[in-house]
Scaffold this motif. Structure first.
Motif, PDB file in Angstrom:
ATOM      1  N   GLU A 115       0.826  -1.223   0.000  1.00 34.93           N
ATOM      2  CA  GLU A 115       0.000   0.000   0.000  1.00 34.93           C
ATOM      3  C   GLU A 115       0.853   1.264   0.000  1.00 34.93           C
ATOM      4  OE1 GLU A 115      -2.871  -0.003   3.179  1.00 34.93           O
ATOM      5  OE2 GLU A 115      -3.454  -2.077   2.713  1.00 34.93           O
ATOM      6  N   ILE A 116       1.822   1.310   0.903  1.00 35.39           N
ATOM      7  CA  ILE A 116       2.617   2.537   1.042  1.00 35.39           C
ATOM      8  C   ILE A 116       3.535   2.733  -0.152  1.00 35.39           C
ATOM      9  CG2 ILE A 116       4.389   3.697   2.423  1.00 35.39           C
ATOM     10  CD1 ILE A 116       3.015   2.566   4.919  1.00 35.39           C
ATOM     11  N   TYR A 120       3.532   5.893  -2.613  1.00 37.42           N
ATOM     12  CA  TYR A 120       4.748   6.676  -2.828  1.00 37.42           C
ATOM     13  C   TYR A 120       5.114   6.728  -4.305  1.00 37.42           C
ATOM     14  CZ  TYR A 120       9.525   8.378  -2.111  1.00 37.42           C
ATOM     15  OH  TYR A 120      10.681   9.120  -2.133  1.00 37.42           O
ATOM     16  N   GLU A 121       4.991   5.594  -4.996  1.00 34.32           N
ATOM     17  CA  GLU A 121       5.311   5.562  -6.441  1.00 34.32           C
ATOM     18  C   GLU A 121       4.457   6.544  -7.225  1.00 34.32           C
ATOM     19  OE1 GLU A 121       4.713   1.440  -7.464  1.00 34.32           O
ATOM     20  OE2 GLU A 121       6.825   0.950  -7.131  1.00 34.32           O
ATOM     21  N   SER A 122       3.242   6.787  -6.778  1.00 35.82           N
ATOM     22  CA  SER A 122       2.364   7.709  -7.499  1.00 35.82           C
ATOM     23  C   SER A 122       2.787   9.164  -7.360  1.00 35.82           C
ATOM     24  CB  SER A 122       0.911   7.540  -7.033  1.00 35.82           C
ATOM     25  OG  SER A 122       0.744   8.089  -5.731  1.00 35.82           O
ATOM     26  N   ARG A 124       6.112  10.224  -7.618  1.00 36.90           N
ATOM     27  CA  ARG A 124       7.390  10.514  -8.284  1.00 36.90           C
ATOM     28  C   ARG A 124       7.693   9.520  -9.383  1.00 36.90           C
ATOM     29  NH1 ARG A 124       9.803  12.055  -3.885  1.00 36.90           N
ATOM     30  NH2 ARG A 124       7.752  12.050  -3.037  1.00 36.90           N
ATOM     31  N   GLU A 125       8.634   9.898 -10.230  1.00 36.46           N
ATOM     32  CA  GLU A 125       9.009   9.061 -11.369  1.00 36.46           C
ATOM     33  C   GLU A 125      10.023   7.978 -10.980  1.00 36.46           C
ATOM     34  OE1 GLU A 125      10.635  10.183 -15.641  1.00 36.46           O
ATOM     35  OE2 GLU A 125       9.090  11.589 -14.937  1.00 36.46           O
ATOM     36  N   HIS A 126      10.918   8.303 -10.035  1.00 28.68           N
ATOM     37  CA  HIS A 126      11.974   7.385  -9.603  1.00 28.68           C
ATOM     38  C   HIS A 126      12.071   7.412  -8.083  1.00 28.68           C
ATOM     39  CE1 HIS A 126      13.438   7.055 -13.729  1.00 28.68           C
ATOM     40  NE2 HIS A 126      13.345   8.369 -13.809  1.00 28.68           N
ATOM     41  N   PRO A 127      12.455   6.288  -7.479  1.00 30.20           N
ATOM     42  CA  PRO A 127      12.593   6.304  -6.010  1.00 30.20           C
ATOM     43  C   PRO A 127      13.699   7.230  -5.538  1.00 30.20           C
ATOM     44  CG  PRO A 127      12.850   4.053  -6.887  1.00 30.20           C
ATOM     45  CD  PRO A 127      12.695   4.981  -8.041  1.00 30.20           C
TER      46      PRO A 127
END
Length: 127
Positions: A115-116, A120-122, A124-127
């Motif tokens: 879930e988290i 978080y991915e939504s 930004r483009e890259h971690p």
């Protein structure tokens, strides 16, 4: 510690603090080791959560990051950083279970991670 791991983890921690409540401080230690020994089982693992019996004592998370460059060669940078962040969040799942006086459950911690990380991915483009 590799600077990219440090950057990604600090950025993620800042985001977590704006999105989630941490009523009891939990410190995350990023270790240079390839694996960490679990205090109770003595098993070598990639991450651990220390859940003290006394809620006045601070819990903490330890995450091994020593194999970062090898993982990058194998999986690529984004997938490797996502795996490290996923380890942090899996252990945060145990933190929330501990806060709620629940049994520490791997399935619940995995659901928390999914879930988290998806949330978080939504952002930004890259971690």
């Amino acid at each position: 510690m590799h600077p990219e791991v440090k950057r990604a983890c600090l950025e993620f921690a800042k985001w977590l603090r704006t999105e989630y409540n941490f009523p009891i401080r939990v410190v995350v230690y990023l270790k240079r080791d390839y694996q960490i020994k679990n205090r109770y089982t003595k098993e070598l693992v990639s991450a651990t959560f220390f859940a003290p019996y006394d809620k006045n004592e601070e819990p903490y998370i330890r995450v091994a990051t020593g194999d970062y460059l090898e993982m990058v060669d194998d999986r690529g940078q984004d997938n490797t950083l996502a795996a490290i962040l996923g380890s942090i969040v899996h252990e945060l799942g145990h933190y929330y279970q501990w806060l709620d006086d629940q049994e520490l459950d791997e399935e619940g911690a995995d659901e928390c991670r999914e879930e988290i990380i998806e949330e978080y991915e939504s952002t930004r483009e890259h971690p």
